[in-house]
Design a protein around this motif. Structure first.
Motif, PDB file in Angstrom:
ATOM      1  N   ALA A 172       0.832  -1.197   0.000  1.00 53.57           N
ATOM      2  CA  ALA A 172       0.000   0.000   0.000  1.00 53.57           C
ATOM      3  C   ALA A 172       0.869   1.250   0.000  1.00 53.57           C
ATOM      4  O   ALA A 172       1.111   1.885   1.040  1.00 53.57           O
ATOM      5  N   VAL A 173       1.337   1.606  -1.163  1.00 56.64           N
ATOM      6  CA  VAL A 173       2.174   2.799  -1.343  1.00 56.64           C
ATOM      7  C   VAL A 173       1.828   3.412  -2.693  1.00 56.64           C
ATOM      8  O   VAL A 173       1.155   2.802  -3.526  1.00 56.64           O
ATOM      9  N   ARG A 174       2.298   4.621  -2.897  1.00 55.99           N
ATOM     10  CA  ARG A 174       2.231   5.217  -4.231  1.00 55.99           C
ATOM     11  C   ARG A 174       3.507   6.011  -4.480  1.00 55.99           C
ATOM     12  O   ARG A 174       4.110   6.572  -3.551  1.00 55.99           O
ATOM     13  N   ASP A 175       3.928   6.054  -5.727  1.00 57.93           N
ATOM     14  CA  ASP A 175       5.087   6.846  -6.114  1.00 57.93           C
ATOM     15  C   ASP A 175       4.717   8.315  -6.182  1.00 57.93           C
ATOM     16  O   ASP A 175       3.610   8.670  -6.590  1.00 57.93           O
ATOM     17  N   ILE A 176       5.654   9.164  -5.782  1.00 56.11           N
ATOM     18  CA  ILE A 176       5.537  10.605  -5.987  1.00 56.11           C
ATOM     19  C   ILE A 176       6.765  11.033  -6.780  1.00 56.11           C
ATOM     20  O   ILE A 176       7.901  10.709  -6.412  1.00 56.11           O
ATOM     21  N   GLY A 177       6.543  11.733  -7.892  1.00 58.29           N
ATOM     22  CA  GLY A 177       7.673  12.118  -8.726  1.00 58.29           C
ATOM     23  C   GLY A 177       7.514  13.499  -9.324  1.00 58.29           C
ATOM     24  O   GLY A 177       6.455  14.123  -9.235  1.00 58.29           O
ATOM     25  N   ILE A 178       8.584  13.970  -9.935  1.00 60.59           N
ATOM     26  CA  ILE A 178       8.605  15.276 -10.585  1.00 60.59           C
ATOM     27  C   ILE A 178       8.906  15.062 -12.058  1.00 60.59           C
ATOM     28  O   ILE A 178       9.680  14.168 -12.419  1.00 60.59           O
ATOM     29  N   ALA A 179       8.279  15.851 -12.932  1.00 58.53           N
ATOM     30  CA  ALA A 179       8.410  15.621 -14.369  1.00 58.53           C
ATOM     31  C   ALA A 179       8.512  16.940 -15.117  1.00 58.53           C
ATOM     32  O   ALA A 179       8.048  17.990 -14.651  1.00 58.53           O
ATOM     33  N   TRP A 180       9.103  16.853 -16.327  1.00 60.86           N
ATOM     34  CA  TRP A 180       9.257  18.015 -17.191  1.00 60.86           C
ATOM     35  C   TRP A 180       9.377  17.523 -18.627  1.00 60.86           C
ATOM     36  O   TRP A 180       9.517  16.318 -18.874  1.00 60.86           O
ATOM     37  N   LEU A 181       9.320  18.437 -19.583  1.00 62.32           N
ATOM     38  CA  LEU A 181       9.462  18.071 -20.985  1.00 62.32           C
ATOM     39  C   LEU A 181      10.928  17.806 -21.306  1.00 62.32           C
ATOM     40  O   LEU A 181      11.786  18.673 -21.114  1.00 62.32           O
ATOM     41  N   GLY A 182      11.216  16.615 -21.809  1.00 63.05           N
ATOM     42  CA  GLY A 182      12.593  16.271 -22.122  1.00 63.05           C
ATOM     43  C   GLY A 182      13.149  17.028 -23.309  1.00 63.05           C
ATOM     44  O   GLY A 182      14.367  17.207 -23.438  1.00 63.05           O
ATOM     45  N   SER A 183      12.281  17.500 -24.193  1.00 66.75           N
ATOM     46  CA  SER A 183      12.736  18.190 -25.397  1.00 66.75           C
ATOM     47  C   SER A 183      13.060  19.665 -25.145  1.00 66.75           C
ATOM     48  O   SER A 183      13.543  20.343 -26.051  1.00 66.75           O
TER      49      SER A 183
END
Length: 309
Positions: free
Chosen positions: A269-280
């Motif tokens: 019982a967990v969830r991932d937390i992440g950060i994202a951006w446009l690679g291009s």
């Protein structure tokens, strides 16, 4: 072609009246009407047509607006990048994030970052899981903080943490005196969940399937605090997130919110937390520094939690 005319065209295309668009551009309404007519002459097609008392995009106008949006967004990003080169300690971080992270993680990250870079400004917005990636694709945000990898080929995602989820039950629940529980033990009980589109809703449904059942939805809300309140009222059970401060110990109930939190043992019982951006896209200095800051801060959070375990 004047960039201000393009901005006024975009404003009118998005529903602003010519009178209001002219006021924003600090010109008269007849002057803006003439400028829009010249724009149509340059493009070689009618872009706007009057429907009743308002102007609407023609088919050619809808096509042209996509390119106007791209031109103006690129120009604005270019001006911003130059400003940050001139003053690297200033700048702007535009970020969208999950509603559930607005009560603890995002404020903690922003506060710490501004202590080091007080000149940086933030533009923040909240959205549900399914809407966050579009902020990047539409160039309305530099960064998103989300509960899973968007899985889009243009988007780079990096995990910040793995967030525990607890089973919340009312204080008078038959399992309330337990510390651990199998999720399957509440298969027949109503679940208080977020509405479809929220990341936590999808995680809850997935975990219930892994435990061998489909959750019986008793209520769909939009905020985690609503879920907690309805659990306290005895209307059902819910899987709710915990911050790193409670990652190694059960959260404690309060007099105002009589809930018991149980550790789930039959599924992870967990969830991932992440950060994202446009690679291009090459990020300006301020968003890139914020990524580094977020990675460092969340790593320290969990080092501290592990030390208390």
């Amino acid at each position: 072609m004047d960039l201000q005319v393009l901005r006024s065209f975009r404003a009118v295309a998005e529903g602003t009246t010519v009178t209001d668009a002219a006021a924003e551009a600090h010109i008269t309404q007849p002057a803006l009407s003439r400028a829009l007519n010249r724009l149509e002459d340059e493009v070689g097609a009618e872009l706007l047509q009057r429907v009743g008392r308002v102007l609407r995009l023609t088919p050619a106008g809808r096509v042209f607006k996509e390119y106007v949006d791209a031109v103006l967004d690129s120009y604005d990003r270019g001006r911003r990048a130059v400003a940050e080169v001139v003053d690297p300690d200033a700048g702007l971080v535009s970020m969208a994030f999950l509603h559930t992270l607005g009560t603890w993680l995002v404020p903690r990250l922003v506060t710490g970052f501004r202590q080091t870079f007080p000149g940086v400004r933030f533009e923040l917005s909240q959205d549900v899981e399914i809407g966050l990636a579009q902020h990047l694709l539409d160039a309305t945000a530099d960064l998103i903080i989300t509960s899973k990898d968007p899985g889009h080929p243009l988007i780079v995602w990096r995990r910040l943490m793995v967030e525990p989820l607890w089973l919340a039950v009312p204080a008078g629940h038959r399992l309330a005196e337990r510390r651990r529980v199998r999720l399957a033990e509440v298969a027949d009980e109503p679940f208080i969940v977020l509405k479809p589109g929220h990341g936590l809703r999808g995680v809850t449904e997935t975990l219930c399937r892994q435990a061998g059942f489909t959750p019986l939805v008793g209520f769909e809300g939009e905020e985690v605090e609503t879920l907690r309140g309805l659990v306290a009222a005895g209307l059902g059970v819910s899987l709710v997130p915990a911050s790193p401060d409670t990652a190694t110990a059960l959260p404690q109930p309060s007099a105002d919110l009589p809930i018991r939190y149980l550790k789930v043992t039959d599924v992870q019982a967990v969830r991932d937390i992440g950060i994202a951006w446009l690679g291009s896209r090459t990020l300006p200095p301020a968003p890139q520094r914020f990524i580094d800051h977020a990675m460092s801060v969340t790593a320290r959070m969990y080092e501290t939690s592990a030390g208390r375990a």
